[in-house]
Design an enzyme around this catalytic site. Structure first.
Site, PDB file in Angstrom:
ATOM      1  N   GLU A  57       0.824  -1.205   0.000  1.00  0.00           N
ATOM      2  CA  GLU A  57       0.000   0.000   0.000  1.00  0.00           C
ATOM      3  C   GLU A  57       0.863   1.262   0.000  1.00  0.00           C
ATOM      4  O   GLU A  57       0.588   2.217  -0.728  1.00  0.00           O
ATOM      5  CB  GLU A  57      -0.926   0.027   1.231  1.00  0.00           C
ATOM      6  CG  GLU A  57      -1.910  -1.110   1.299  1.00  0.00           C
ATOM      7  CD  GLU A  57      -1.436  -2.305   2.111  1.00  0.00           C
ATOM      8  OE1 GLU A  57      -2.284  -2.994   2.691  1.00  0.00           O
ATOM      9  OE2 GLU A  57      -0.199  -2.552   2.165  1.00  0.00           O
ATOM     10  N   CYS A  85      -2.390  -3.052   7.479  1.00  0.00           N
ATOM     11  CA  CYS A  85      -1.815  -3.022   8.816  1.00  0.00           C
ATOM     12  C   CYS A  85      -1.953  -1.596   9.361  1.00  0.00           C
ATOM     13  O   CYS A  85      -2.342  -0.681   8.633  1.00  0.00           O
ATOM     14  CB  CYS A  85      -0.339  -3.441   8.749  1.00  0.00           C
ATOM     15  SG  CYS A  85       0.743  -2.178   8.040  1.00  0.00           S
TER      16      CYS A  85
END
Length: 158
Positions: A57, A85
């Site tokens: 990401e 996360c």
């Protein structure tokens, strides 16, 4: 764009698979889309880059922002193979991405050795109970710096 969700997720999966098989890092890939066009792609390069922040990401956000010469991805959507996360979720918020689509969950990631529960738990603990101590030092000088920044007439708000 809703009919294209699977198309974009399949691209994120393909990026993750290629990177994973190349030994770059774990099974994490991401695609950022705005107005039906891919504006950023990334895959996990933690191992290859010796960089614990090189998650799929984050790599996709860095790529999109560099290409568009902006720090704001307002109006964009991210497709990521795994539920983000805490670090990636923070980056997604800072980038102002509008929505997240993910493949496997945090729980699924934990089952293959990527357990983020400790990190999520740390955010809910009082500072004095966290695993990594954090202490204030040189507050006056740092606070003056913050005030100096706030008073800059040409600063860019973000």
């Amino acid at each position: 764009m809703s009919d294209r969700h699977e198309e974009f997720m399949h691209r994120a999966i393909a990026l993750a698979r290629a990177s994973m098989l190349a030994g770059n890092g774990g099974p994490f890939g991401a695609v950022i889309v705005r107005e039906g066009q891919i504006i950023g792609e990334g895959s996990n390069h933690v191992v290859k880059n010796h960089d614990p922040t090189a998650h799929g990401e984050v790599m996709a956000i860095r790529y999109a922002c560099t290409q568009l010469k902006t720090f704001s991805l307002v109006g964009s959507v991210i497709y990521t193979t795994g539920q983000p996360c805490p670090m990636c979720l923070g980056a997604i918020h800072w980038a102002r991405i509008s929505s997240i689509y993910y493949g496997f969950s945090i729980k699924d990631a934990a089952a293959i050795g990527f357990d983020d529960s400790l990190l999520f738990d740390q955010f809910t603990l009082p500072q004095e109970l966290r695993l990594i101590p954090s202490n204030e030092v040189c507050r006056d000088g740092a606070l003056q710096l913050a005030h100096d920044y706030a008073s800059m007439p040409n600063r860019i708000a973000y």
